[in-house]
Write a protein that holds these residues in place. Structure first.
Motif, PDB file in Angstrom:
ATOM      1  N   THR A 117       2.974   6.384   2.749  1.00 51.53           N
ATOM      2  CA  THR A 117       1.365   6.456   2.406  1.00 51.53           C
ATOM      3  C   THR A 117       0.745   7.536   3.443  1.00 51.53           C
ATOM      4  OG1 THR A 117       1.234   4.233   1.893  1.00 51.53           O
ATOM      5  CG2 THR A 117      -0.664   5.123   2.719  1.00 51.53           C
ATOM      6  N   PHE A 145       3.170   0.141   4.213  1.00 55.86           N
ATOM      7  CA  PHE A 145       2.472   1.687   3.984  1.00 55.86           C
ATOM      8  C   PHE A 145       3.437   2.548   3.757  1.00 55.86           C
ATOM      9  CE2 PHE A 145      -0.826  -0.959   5.656  1.00 55.86           C
ATOM     10  CZ  PHE A 145      -1.940  -0.635   5.143  1.00 55.86           C
ATOM     11  N   CYS A 164       0.953  -1.221   0.044  1.00 56.51           N
ATOM     12  CA  CYS A 164      -0.146  -0.219  -0.028  1.00 56.51           C
ATOM     13  C   CYS A 164       0.771   1.225  -0.047  1.00 56.51           C
ATOM     14  CB  CYS A 164      -1.132   0.039   1.310  1.00 56.51           C
ATOM     15  SG  CYS A 164      -1.956  -1.556   1.305  1.00 56.51           S
ATOM     16  N   ALA A 191      -4.406  10.397  13.194  1.00 60.73           N
ATOM     17  CA  ALA A 191      -4.991   9.162  12.874  1.00 60.73           C
ATOM     18  C   ALA A 191      -5.354   8.639  14.170  1.00 60.73           C
ATOM     19  CB  ALA A 191      -4.013   8.322  12.352  1.00 60.73           C
ATOM     20  N   LEU A 210      -1.757   8.630   5.738  1.00 62.02           N
ATOM     21  CA  LEU A 210      -2.988   7.812   6.438  1.00 62.02           C
ATOM     22  C   LEU A 210      -3.491   9.033   7.627  1.00 62.02           C
ATOM     23  CD1 LEU A 210      -1.069   4.661   7.232  1.00 62.02           C
ATOM     24  CD2 LEU A 210      -3.554   4.948   6.275  1.00 62.02           C
ATOM     25  N   ALA A 213      -6.892   8.884   9.372  1.00 58.47           N
ATOM     26  CA  ALA A 213      -7.388   7.536   9.197  1.00 58.47           C
ATOM     27  C   ALA A 213      -7.712   6.741  10.867  1.00 58.47           C
ATOM     28  CB  ALA A 213      -6.464   6.661   8.458  1.00 58.47           C
ATOM     29  N   LEU A 223      -7.693   3.673  12.747  1.00 58.42           N
ATOM     30  CA  LEU A 223      -6.900   2.439  12.806  1.00 58.42           C
ATOM     31  C   LEU A 223      -7.363   1.912  13.892  1.00 58.42           C
ATOM     32  CD1 LEU A 223      -5.046   4.311  10.907  1.00 58.42           C
ATOM     33  CD2 LEU A 223      -3.476   2.165  10.884  1.00 58.42           C
ATOM     34  N   LEU A 254      -4.753   7.247   2.041  1.00 60.28           N
ATOM     35  CA  LEU A 254      -5.882   6.552   2.645  1.00 60.28           C
ATOM     36  C   LEU A 254      -6.474   7.531   3.899  1.00 60.28           C
ATOM     37  CD1 LEU A 254      -4.193   3.946   1.931  1.00 60.28           C
ATOM     38  CD2 LEU A 254      -5.551   2.950   3.646  1.00 60.28           C
ATOM     39  N   ARG A 255      -6.505   8.941   3.630  1.00 60.15           N
ATOM     40  CA  ARG A 255      -7.081   9.837   4.433  1.00 60.15           C
ATOM     41  C   ARG A 255      -8.446   9.766   4.686  1.00 60.15           C
ATOM     42  NH1 ARG A 255      -5.770  15.565   1.508  1.00 60.15           N
ATOM     43  NH2 ARG A 255      -5.982  14.192  -0.378  1.00 60.15           N
ATOM     44  N   LEU A 281       0.886   9.840   9.633  1.00 55.58           N
ATOM     45  CA  LEU A 281      -0.337   9.339  10.492  1.00 55.58           C
ATOM     46  C   LEU A 281      -0.694  10.294  11.534  1.00 55.58           C
ATOM     47  CD1 LEU A 281       1.609   5.983  11.488  1.00 55.58           C
ATOM     48  CD2 LEU A 281      -0.759   5.877  10.618  1.00 55.58           C
TER      49      LEU A 281
END
Length: 387
Positions: A293, A290, A270, A318, A295, A298, A300, A275-276, A315
């Motif tokens: 990436t 990732f 990925c 996140a 995120l 996100a 999780l 992947l927001r 992140l």
């Protein structure tokens, strides 16, 4: 001069082979009778005399011994007849099965050809019928399954390219909340995607190519896409609840607002993806990559990230409450404003406070997905993070 019968020569030439075949049949029958007579009349007496070796016995006892030998021979002949009949029946069954199989193969080939022809129709219902026919054939004929999977994947790539090429497809810059679910705006493509996600559960080929496709607001809940190539596809706000994406390639994919709750992304690639605001609640991210990436925002919560690589991943903001990151690679990951709780597990000697993580209360049990609207129908909230 007396004229002869003009058909006499033809009758003679015709009756010659027939007569010879009839004579051969009579000779074979006579030979068979001679053999049977020898076996059942002469042979039993010879066997008894051989066994007696010249000993003197009463005629009645000798007759009984001869009849016993005849009975044994008769049983042997009967057994041979039964065996021959069983073999002949088996051979006939094999021939019938081969003929039936050939007929079925021809029937399936005709159905396959007609279904493929339907895919080129300008009528939506005809195309959907063709896709369903291919799906049915793939379930009935394993040897045609791989070809049908490739056909369905090609259908999606050509009908849903990314960026959109047709006038009927929403433009690439249309807000996601203004885009209808895939099953509404392209019902035939949703059927092909669903069939693909079912048939990929039992396939032999390693990779299926769905790269560079427009799958915005697609319904993929519970479908199987292991080792499927989604590189550079747009899957914004797609429903991937409990989907199987084991070892899938999701490089540079747009998965903003996608619902990946309880999905399986083991060893998935990925990297460089967006992947927001994606939902990865209780998702299996074991050994996924990732790298770099996005995120941000996100969710999780309670995700399993055993051996997951977040090298250089963003992140920020996140939700990591209850996430198991104990063996994750967080090298150069950006965590400012990320949320954590007492149930969040961090790698040994990792100072999450210094990384900007905010400790807060644990949210408790996750709500049932049955009480929430599907991802492809709910309105996506505005992103707080900048593009």
């Amino acid at each position: 001069m007396e004229m002869g019968d003009p058909d006499r020569g033809r009758r003679a030439s015709h009756n010659g082979p027939v007569g010879r075949r009839a004579a051969a049949g009579l000779l074979a029958g006579a030979a068979g009778l001679v053999i049977l007579g020898t076996v059942f009349v002469v042979l039993p007496g010879a066997v008894v005399d051989h066994d007696l070796a010249g000993a003197s016995v009463a005629a009645q006892d000798r007759l009984k011994a001869v009849n016993d030998v005849r009975t044994t021979l008769l049983q042997m002949v009967g057994g041979l007849v039964v065996l021959f009949g069983a073999y002949a029946t088996w051979r006939q069954l094999r021939v019938s099965q081969d003929g039936l199989r050939a007929t079925q193969e021809g029937y399936i080939t005709d159905r396959f050809s007609r279904a493929v022809d339907q895919l080129g129709s300008d009528k939506l219902d005809v195309r959907i019928g063709g896709l369903h026919a291919l799906w049915r054939i793939a379930e009935q004929s394993p040897r045609d399954r791989e070809a049908i999977i490739s056909t369905q994947a090609a259908y999606l790539r050509t009908h849903l390219p990314w960026p959109p090429a047709g006038a009927e497809s929403p433009a690439a810059d249309v807000p996601i909340n203004d885009i209808a679910p895939l099953e509404t705006r392209a019902a035939d493509a949703q059927v092909a995607l669903t069939a693909l996600g079912v048939l990929c559960q039992h396939r032999e080929q390693s990779w299926v190519n769905l790269s560079i496709t427009d799958l915005r607001r697609a319904d993929c809940d519970g479908l199987w896409f292991p080792e499927v190539n989604f590189d550079r596809a747009c899957m914004e706000a797609a429903g991937l609840y409990h989907a199987n994406l084991t070892q899938a390639s999701l490089v540079s994919v747009n998965l903003r607002h996608a619902d990946l709750t309880t999905a399986i992304l083991r060893r998935a690639r990925c990297s460089l993806s967006d992947l927001r605001a994606a939902k990865l609640v209780e998702t299996d991210l074991s050994e996924a990559d990732f790298t770099e990436t996005d995120l941000r925002e996100a969710n999780l919560r309670k995700a399993a990230a055993h051996g997951t690589v977040f090298h250089g991943a963003d992140l920020r903001m996140a939700d990591l409450r209850g996430t198991d990151l104990s063996t994750a690679n967080l090298l150069e990951a950006h965590l400012t404003g990320a949320l954590a709780s007492e149930h969040t597990r961090w790698p040994a000697e990792f100072d999450h406070t210094a990384a900007g993580v905010v400790d807060t209360d644990d949210p408790g049990p996750e709500p049932s997905p049955l009480l929430q609207p599907p991802a492809m129908t709910r309105r996506a909230p505005s992103l707080r993070s900048a593009p």
